[in-house]
Design an enzyme around this catalytic site. Sequence first.
Site, PDB file in Angstrom:
ATOM      1  N   LYS A 193      -4.771  87.155  34.195  1.00  0.00           N
ATOM      2  CA  LYS A 193      -4.039  87.690  33.543  1.00  0.00           C
ATOM      3  C   LYS A 193      -4.271  87.831  32.052  1.00  0.00           C
ATOM      4  O   LYS A 193      -4.307  86.754  31.494  1.00  0.00           O
ATOM      5  CB  LYS A 193      -2.420  87.190  33.615  1.00  0.00           C
ATOM      6  CG  LYS A 193      -1.276  87.824  32.738  1.00  0.00           C
ATOM      7  CD  LYS A 193       0.066  87.157  33.292  1.00  0.00           C
ATOM      8  CE  LYS A 193       1.305  87.607  32.648  1.00  0.00           C
ATOM      9  NZ  LYS A 193       2.427  86.935  32.842  1.00  0.00           N
ATOM     10  N   LYS A 246      -4.227  91.909  35.871  1.00  0.00           N
ATOM     11  CA  LYS A 246      -3.074  92.282  35.234  1.00  0.00           C
ATOM     12  C   LYS A 246      -3.448  92.465  33.641  1.00  0.00           C
ATOM     13  O   LYS A 246      -3.899  91.356  33.214  1.00  0.00           O
ATOM     14  CB  LYS A 246      -1.798  91.261  35.451  1.00  0.00           C
ATOM     15  CG  LYS A 246      -0.592  91.920  34.605  1.00  0.00           C
ATOM     16  CD  LYS A 246       0.565  91.002  34.783  1.00  0.00           C
ATOM     17  CE  LYS A 246       1.723  91.165  33.835  1.00  0.00           C
ATOM     18  NZ  LYS A 246       2.448  90.229  33.742  1.00  0.00           N
TER      19      LYS A 246
HETATM   20  C1  PBG Z   1       5.907  86.747  33.198  1.00  0.00           C
HETATM   21  C2  PBG Z   1       5.509  88.085  33.301  1.00  0.00           C
HETATM   22  C3  PBG Z   1       5.219  89.198  32.329  1.00  0.00           C
HETATM   23  C4  PBG Z   1       5.061  90.264  33.336  1.00  0.00           C
HETATM   24  C5  PBG Z   1       5.357  89.853  34.413  1.00  0.00           C
HETATM   25  N1  PBG Z   1       5.586  88.553  34.536  1.00  0.00           N
HETATM   26  C6  PBG Z   1       5.250  89.090  31.035  1.00  0.00           C
HETATM   27  C7  PBG Z   1       4.437  88.220  30.226  1.00  0.00           C
HETATM   28  O1  PBG Z   1       3.788  87.461  30.482  1.00  0.00           O
HETATM   29  O2  PBG Z   1       5.077  88.334  29.042  1.00  0.00           O
HETATM   30  C8  PBG Z   1       4.689  91.382  32.450  1.00  0.00           C
HETATM   31  C9  PBG Z   1       4.975  92.642  33.483  1.00  0.00           C
HETATM   32  C10 PBG Z   1       4.967  94.117  32.662  1.00  0.00           C
HETATM   33  O3  PBG Z   1       4.628  94.195  31.279  1.00  0.00           O
HETATM   34  O4  PBG Z   1       5.321  95.041  33.327  1.00  0.00           O
HETATM   35  N2  PBG Z   1       4.905  85.694  32.974  1.00  0.00           N
HETATM   36 ZN    ZN Z   2       5.537  83.908  31.880  1.00  0.00          ZN
END
Ligand code: PBG
Ligand code: ZN
Length: 325
Positions: A193, A246
């Site tokens: 991520k 992601k």
């Molecule tokens: C939580 C999380 C996030 C997303 C999914 N789970 C946000 C982040 O890390 O700030 C983002 C999903 C999206 O942008 O559609 N950790």
């Molecule tokens: Zn988070």
Amino acid sequence: MFKRFRRLRSSAAMHDLTTQTRLSKDDLIYPLFAVFGEGVRNEIASMPNVFQLSIDELVKEARSAQSAGIKAIMLFGIPNVKDAIGSDALSDRGIIAEATKALKKAAPDLLVFTDLCFCEYTDHGHCGVLDKQGRVDNDATLENLAKQALIHAKAGSDCVCPSGMMDGMVGAIRAALDENGFENLPILSYSTKFASAYYGPFRDAAQSAPSFGDRRGYQMNPANAREAIAESLEDEAQGADMLMIKPALAYLDITRTLRDQTNLPIAVYNVSGEYAMLKAAQKLGLIDYDRALMETMIAFKRAGADMIITYHAKEVCDLLDRSGQ
Ligand code: PBG
Ligand code: ZN
């Protein structure tokens, strides 16, 4: 004249016959946001047609997704009260626990994947508990993640999805699940991520923007392709059942490389900012939205994704129906 590549484009039937990559409703995971209350359908300003839903409305939306052909949702909880540790996420009466129970009761065959993180639940908006210096305390957060996983498991989650990028999170969660009789519950790790600007609209939806600093201490540097693979393979080694890249669109190269290095299923998360961009272009009449959407989806499959987590899931089902697939 050299016509080799034109011979197989001569008719629609030949085109169909020689199509390499296919998209199906089975590939889709539809994200939904649960809030407390009744009759609540709050549209997210930066995400047209995406809503914060109270549990009664969430159940309706889940049923509608299921009848469109969607097999799985990704559930996020937004609590009424946020605090330093994210207590709502650790309670069996918290929003994600209540929403999961209601969904499993109303639509037992629809898979409920639950996002396992603290940023929606903490008042500071970071993905774990903070140490005295105000940094996320990795190991203290692991203990809380293990507790949170058990809350999800007991509520009936079909798959827990840790998204906080803590080191050791998959191992800690797997151990807690196994010790408590949930050996059969799978983990889809948000294994790679990136610290991405494309999460902006999601943070409006989840009211989870960090109140200070950013997430670069635990999320990945977008420049690092080798480390991206190492992150996912580490989660595989710790027992993840499925991996994730992601965001999806700007990281297709990572998905392809990972596809060639693991035998686990790979999900891509077509994130909020990607959704917002396509919707904005549609609204302004800048592109053929339906075609651009399907082209984006097939790109994820072509890169090697098995599953696509997308806010477009219902629209994609509709377009697949209309194209007779
Ligand atoms: C939580 C999380 C996030 C997303 C999914 N789970 C946000 C982040 O890390 O700030 C983002 C999903 C999206 O942008 O559609 N950790
Ligand atoms: Zn988070």
